[in-house]
Every structure is written in C-alpha cells, then in structure tokens.
Design an enzyme around this catalytic site. Structure first.
Site, PDB file in Angstrom:
ATOM      1  CD  GLU A 355     -13.495 -25.177 -13.124  1.00  0.00           C
ATOM      2  OE1 GLU A 355     -12.728 -24.868 -12.166  1.00  0.00           O
ATOM      3  OE2 GLU A 355     -13.769 -26.554 -13.329  1.00  0.00           O
ATOM      4  CG  HIS A 386     -27.129 -25.848  15.614  1.00  0.00           C
ATOM      5  ND1 HIS A 386     -27.833 -25.400  16.384  1.00  0.00           N
ATOM      6  CD2 HIS A 386     -28.330 -27.322  15.124  1.00  0.00           C
ATOM      7  CE1 HIS A 386     -29.050 -26.577  17.195  1.00  0.00           C
ATOM      8  NE2 HIS A 386     -28.942 -27.745  16.099  1.00  0.00           N
ATOM      9  CE  LYS A 514      -4.213 -22.765 -14.509  1.00  0.00           C
ATOM     10  NZ  LYS A 514      -3.683 -24.392 -15.182  1.00  0.00           N
TER      11      LYS A 514
END
EC number: 5.3.1.9
Length: 549
Positions: A355, A386, A514
């Site tokens: 950000e 793994h 947004k």
C-alpha cells in the site's frame, strides 16, 4: 524532499555497470574468497537482534554504490523531514508522524507550529486508565458483570496491525478473549457473535471518520444484535467504545464520547497500531506491555535516525531489497518467520509495503520508467517448506527472502524448537549453496547405485543455489523486540520509497473500487437488469440477480 529520478543518478549508472560485471557471481565463490564474510555482512542490534545479510549477492563495492545512491537522492534530508513533522505526505498535505506516537523521549515534535506530544501523552494516559478499568474488572457491563470478551471492528490498518501484534505476543496476553471483525461479508460478524456473550463483551469500533463502509456495516450489525438482547439502547454506552475523531457520529451511534479515543490525520492507517487503534493490543497485553512495544519501536527509530548508513539496519535492508528489485528484476520478496506466533507478520507487511510503495507515479506526477514496490508474501516455517519452497529452490523466479526466528521459544516442548531452528538454519544454507551435479552423483554412488542407473534422475536433484536471503535471529519474542522489528520494516519501506521518488504515505489506489462499489450498490436493490456497465460487469450483476431470486 528532493524529487530525483534515481535512474538518472551517477550512483544508479555505476550500479548498472557493476551489475553487468557481477550478476553471474556465485555465493559459494564469495564465501570461499572471504572467510570473514559473515562478520563483515552481519550486525547485532542491542545484543538482541542479529541481522545476517551475508547470504546476499553483494560485495563491498555493491554496498558502497548503494550507499552512494542513498546519499545522492538525499535520504538524510527525507529522514529528518519525517521526524521533524514536515508534510511529506504531499498529496494529502499531511505530516507523517507515527514516530511521534512512540516518542518515549518526549522531545517536542512540531506540526504547524504546535507540539503534538502533550496530546499524544494525554491519549496514552486515557488509554491506560480505560485498559486498567476493563482488565481489572472495575468496568461493568449492563448486568454488572465484568468484561471477558473484546471484539475489535475495523479494517485495513485498524485490523491488520492489532491482529498481528496480539497474535505475535500471545504469551503475554491476559484473561480477555480477543476477537477481530474486518470483512463486510456478514459471515465474519455472524461467526464472531456466536462466540461472545453480550453481558460480558466490549466492542471497539475503529474508524477515524466513523464512515468506513465495512466497519460501520459491521458495527451497526453488532449494535443491533446487542440491543436486541439487552433490550435498551442506553446499554450501548457500557459495551461500545470508539477509536475515532468524529465526535458527532460517535455520539449518534450511542457511544459515550468519554469512551472515544482520538488520533490525528498525521497517523496513516497502516502505521496506526501505535495510536488509539492499538487499544485492543493494550487490552489484550496490558498497558505496560503496550508501552514496551512503543519503547522497542522508539529505540529502532533512534537507531534509524542517528546511525550511519553502513551500520543502519533499515537502510541496509532497503538498499539490498532495491538491488534485487531494480537490477535482478525480482518481482517479490518473501517474509518467512519461523515462529508460529508471527503467522500474520507477512500479511501485515504485505499491506505495509504494497500500500505504501505500490505506485507508478513519481513525486513529480510523472509515470515512472523503473520498478517500484515488490509483491510481499509469506507464511510461517516450517509450513511453507511443504507448500512453496519448491519454487524458491528450483523455480525460475528469483525470490529474495527474509527468515526470522527466536533463539528462545515460549513453549519449550521436547525437541520441537531445535528441530524448528535446524530447518531455519538449513533453508538459508540450501538456498545459498544448493547441491551440485557432482554432489548428487556422489550421493547415489554412496548408496550403491551406478551413474548409468541414475543418469536420468540426476538433473532433477540438482539445486543451483545462489538464492539470496537475510536471516534475522532474535533472542526471544517480547513486546520490545516486536516493536523494534516492526519499526525496522517500516523504515525499510520508507527508505525505498524515498529512493524510488514516490509518495509512500497515501493510498489513492484503494479509492476507485470503493467509488464504483458505492455506485453499484443501489443497482443491486432493483430487480431490473443492469445495462450501465461493460458487458462483463453487466453479465455478472444480472446473473447474480437471477440466482438470488
């Protein structure tokens, strides 16, 4: 701050020449040539944190040139500007002073001619009194019972930091049970409310503006749930507190403004855990441990602000990261803590870094023609071994990694910790030095195989090595140590943003989605087919309408 295109500096051009001449050098060769390489390329911070950067594709000359770059872009003046309260968040006209929140020296910090420290200290004192009251049981809910559960409702910086820190410091937690709700998906609040009792639950609503869509949607649902059971809106005042600056909206919600904890516009969301947003940290750990967290960060701030670049840990990590990002064309960095308590550490700095430095426009408003922030990711060891280490060892992408581990565990069960650390030490060695074709063949011969029998298998068992890593070994996870580690990464991000000539403290990239969501939401409340978007978005919305009917 100066606006300098880093690629036009003398140091950058020297680095390009240096890279061309040295890009094929091997770590095995560098270690063989210098038996003191570890001593030269490692440093110990306060006899508590060892940072080993010797397994990097660097020489003395590499570091000298990178440090020249830091000087040429005038990093020093940028550091001073931040600590002195200058408005380096230029696009929003704000100072950047998360460092003031943990300024344990109480040295005056001026913003617009006013010392911010009295207000910082007043809010800290208010947080302490509130925490002491809740933790001690003095604070009572509407039926006279003490608080047992705390639900923090926030998102982004109002969630990621408190979650990561309370998890990392679980050995220091008290009896309060912490819950965090962030996602606007109703599942998150619904599942959380199943686990708490309204009579003994305190909700913290963390939103600077008290208008954040996700946070306020969840807060209103929590309030409705609470009032439905408690039976009286007036009881909200005993079970909700606000971490906000919008007094009017907080009061309208039903929260007593005496239980509103303020912070300032010079506190960025992803740097806000040191502020009132850190309330769940202080409630979970006790205020003394929250202060120790601040102290650890303050000490790293002092190191960063006063130490020469040659010994400055955040600066060195930033420069080495830039070396891979801009010269080796590495696209990502992995943060790999060998400590289960730190399982959200990589996610926290995924936000902190991406950000901050995920920008393609420089400080002059021009599109950059060089790479800026990397992709940040990671999981705790040994789980990651793994899952994705295969690609790190034998894939085609260069992925610089930070390995972190505590020397001393909080849970000394059998030989768990030696086994964990054996893997921690082994992985950086394996990534650096690999396994040659000759070594693979020798292993097969020692096992009684002939080279003819295994010739087709040998290529698959060769490890090229030369994968760079930093190893960060700390004595034990404590609030002070975690504070230092967080501040270390914060300042690394800052340094890289300065060199890349971008603004690291705004986040305009989150706005467009947004805005469009706010436009689309009313369209979802109608049964009419939507035609106002592109064909893909129209098709998705209209299919949803058909399926939900």
């Amino acid at each position: 701050m100066k606006n300098i295109n880093p690629t036009q500096t003398k140091a950058w051009k020297a680095l390009e020449t240096h890279f061309a001449a040295n890009k094929d050098r091997q770590l095995s060769e560098l270690f063989a040539a210098d038996p003191a390489r570890f001593d030269k390329f490692s440093t110990t911070y306060k006899d508590n944190i060892l940072v080993d950067y010797s397994k990097n594709l660097i020489t003395d000359e590499t570091l000298d040139l990178l440090i020249d770059l830091a000087h040429e872009v005038d990093l020093r003046s940028a550091i001073d500007a931040m600590f002195n309260g200058e408005k380096i968040n230029h696009t929003e006209g704000r100072a950047v002073l998360h460092t003031a929140l943990r300024n344990r020296s109480n040295r005056p910090v001026m913003v617009d001619g006013k010392d911010v420290m009295p207000e910082v200290n007043a809010v800290l004192a208010k947080i302490k009194a509130f925490c002491d009251s809740v933790i001690s049981g003095e604070w009572k809910g509407y039926t006279g019972k003490a608080i047992q559960h705390v639900v923090n409702i926030g998102i982004g910086g109002s969630d990621l930091g408190p979650v990561m820190i309370t998890e990392a410091l679980r050995p220091f937690k008290n009896h309060l049970q912490m819950h965090f709700v962030s996602n606007v998906d109703g599942t998150h609040i619904a599942e959380t409310l199943k686990n708490v009792d309204p009579e003994t639950t305190l909700f913290l609503v963390a939103s600077k503006t008290f208008t954040t869509q996700e946070t306020m949607t969840n807060a209103l649902s929590a309030r409705d749930w609470f009032v439905n059971i408690a039976g009286d809106q007036a009881h909200v005042a005993k079970h909700f507190a606000a971490l906000s600056t919008n007094t009017k909206a907080v009061a309208e919600f039903g929260i007593d403004t005496a239980n509103m904890f303020e912070f300032w516009d010079w506190v960025g969301g992803r740097y806000s855990s040191w502020s009132a947003i850190g309330m769940p940290i202080a409630l979970s750990l006790g205020f003394e441990n929250f202060e120790a967290l601040l102290e650890g960060a303050f000490e790293m701030d002092t190191h960063f602000a006063t130490t020469s670049y040659e010994q400055n840990i955040p600066v060195l990590l930033a420069l080495i990261g830039l070396w891979y990002n801009n010269f080796y064309e590495a696209e990502s960095e992995a943060i790999l803590p060998y400590d289960q308590y730190m399982h959200r550490f990589a996610a926290y700095f995924q936000q902190g870094n991406m950000e901050s430095n995920g920008k393609y426009v420089d400080r002059n408003g021009n599109k950059v023609d060089y790479q800026t922030g990397p992709i940040i990711w990671g999981e705790p060891g040994t789980n990651g071994q793994h899952a994705f280490y295969q690609l790190m060892h034998q894939g085609t992408k260069l992925i610089p990694c930070d390995f972190l581990a505590p020397a001393i565990t909080h849970n000394p069960i059998g030989d768990h910790h030696p086994k964990l650390l054996a893997n921690f030490f082994a992985q950086t060695e394996a990534l650096a030095f690999g396994k040659s074709k000759e070594a693979v063949e020798a292993e097969f011969l020692a096992a009684g195989k002939t080279l003819e029998q295994v010739k087709d298998l040998v290529p698959f068992k060769v490890f090229e090595g030369n994968r760079p890593t930093n190893s960060i070994l700390f004595k034990q996870m404590t609030p002070q140590t975690l504070g230092a580690l967080i501040a270390m990464y914060e300042h690394k991000i800052f340094v890289q943003g300065i060199i890349w000539n971008i603004f690291s403290f705004d986040q305009w990239g989150v706005e467009l989605g947004k805005q469009l969501a706010n436009k689309i939401l009313p369209e979802l409340n109608s049964d009419a087919a939507v035609t106002s978007h592109d064909s893909s978005t129209n098709g998705l919305i209209n299919t949803w309408k058909a399926w939900k009917a």
